[in-house]
Scaffold this motif. Structure first.
Motif, mmCIF file in Angstrom:
data_model
loop_
_atom_site.group_PDB
_atom_site.id
_atom_site.type_symbol
_atom_site.label_atom_id
_atom_site.label_comp_id
_atom_site.label_asym_id
_atom_site.label_seq_id
_atom_site.Cartn_x
_atom_site.Cartn_y
_atom_site.Cartn_z
ATOM 1 N N HIS A 162 -5.894 10.187 -1.205
ATOM 2 C CA HIS A 162 -4.006 11.021 -1.631
ATOM 3 C C HIS A 162 -4.757 11.896 -3.157
ATOM 4 C CE1 HIS A 162 -0.260 11.103 -3.146
ATOM 5 N NE2 HIS A 162 0.234 11.480 -1.614
ATOM 6 N N TRP A 163 -4.261 12.908 -3.410
ATOM 7 C CA TRP A 163 -4.303 12.834 -4.793
ATOM 8 C C TRP A 163 -3.749 11.984 -6.522
ATOM 9 C CZ3 TRP A 163 -0.410 13.526 -7.919
ATOM 10 C CH2 TRP A 163 1.338 12.985 -7.877
ATOM 11 N N ALA A 164 -2.969 11.333 -5.764
ATOM 12 C CA ALA A 164 -2.030 10.789 -7.190
ATOM 13 C C ALA A 164 -3.508 9.503 -7.372
ATOM 14 C CB ALA A 164 -0.965 9.674 -6.419
ATOM 15 N N ALA A 165 -3.939 8.775 -5.822
ATOM 16 C CA ALA A 165 -5.221 7.965 -6.041
ATOM 17 C C ALA A 165 -6.522 8.172 -6.954
ATOM 18 C CB ALA A 165 -5.730 7.767 -4.978
ATOM 19 N N LYS A 166 -6.601 10.051 -6.483
ATOM 20 C CA LYS A 166 -7.887 10.150 -7.337
ATOM 21 C C LYS A 166 -7.295 10.598 -8.862
ATOM 22 C CE LYS A 166 -10.017 13.254 -4.509
ATOM 23 N NZ LYS A 166 -10.397 14.428 -3.849
ATOM 24 N N ALA A 167 -6.574 11.018 -9.153
ATOM 25 C CA ALA A 167 -5.394 11.090 -10.915
ATOM 26 C C ALA A 167 -5.578 9.771 -11.896
ATOM 27 C CB ALA A 167 -4.126 11.250 -10.582
ATOM 28 N N ARG A 168 -5.222 8.347 -10.764
ATOM 29 C CA ARG A 168 -5.801 6.940 -11.383
ATOM 30 C C ARG A 168 -7.104 6.907 -11.911
ATOM 31 N NH1 ARG A 168 -1.573 6.265 -7.289
ATOM 32 N NH2 ARG A 168 -2.411 5.704 -5.971
ATOM 33 N N ALA A 169 -8.013 7.438 -10.877
ATOM 34 C CA ALA A 169 -9.237 7.549 -11.311
ATOM 35 C C ALA A 169 -9.826 8.016 -11.554
ATOM 36 C CB ALA A 169 -10.648 7.882 -9.524
ATOM 37 N N THR A 170 -9.408 9.405 -11.908
ATOM 38 C CA THR A 170 -9.761 10.507 -13.345
ATOM 39 C C THR A 170 -9.682 9.915 -14.551
ATOM 40 O OG1 THR A 170 -9.913 12.049 -11.626
ATOM 41 C CG2 THR A 170 -9.249 12.398 -13.879
#
Length: 133
Positions: free
Chosen positions: A24-32
């Motif tokens: 999910h895009w939100a999980a990628k954003a948190r990881a970034t």
């Protein structure tokens, strides 16, 4: 004083790898955000410990070594080409530090990462060297 900085990070989040397109895009954003913050703090610690001269550098070369545990069979192996993409948030943080390591991250020459298996604790070692090497 030296012309080299080495940063050690814990294993990068799986959400960064290109094969994780179902993340999910939100999980990628948190990881970034997490990776960028971790890399920035590690860079600040490296600057204070290793005392590189002449920061910010106009140009720098980046070499990364990904250390993974020994995989079970062929399925767990990482391709070095797939390790370039997860480095992006860490490299972005190099111009966010105070003082910045590089003037602009587009002046970074990123070499092909090296992948090592079974060499102790999983980690990512990023070495930034002043100039074009």
């Amino acid at each position: 004083m030296s012309d080299k900085i080495t940063i050690t990070l814990p294993p990068l989040d799986r959400a960064h790898y290109k094969n994780s397109s179902k993340t999910h895009w939100a999980a990628k954003a948190r990881a970034t955000k997490k990776t960028r913050t971790m890399a920035g703090l590690a860079a600040l610690a490296a600057i204070s410990n290793q005392k590189p001269e002449g920061l910010p550098w106009a140009m720098a070369t980046v070499r990364a070594v990904f250390h993974f545990p020994i995989p079970n069979g062929q399925a767990g192996r990482f391709d070095a080409h797939n390790c370039i993409h997860p480095l992006q948030p860490a490299l972005d943080s190099l111009q966010d530090t105070n003082p910045p390591i590089v003037v602009n991250d587009r002046d970074l020459i990123v070499r092909m990462p090296k992948v090592v298996y079974g060499d102790g604790k999983p980690r990512v070692e990023i070495t930034i060297t002043k100039g074009k090497t």
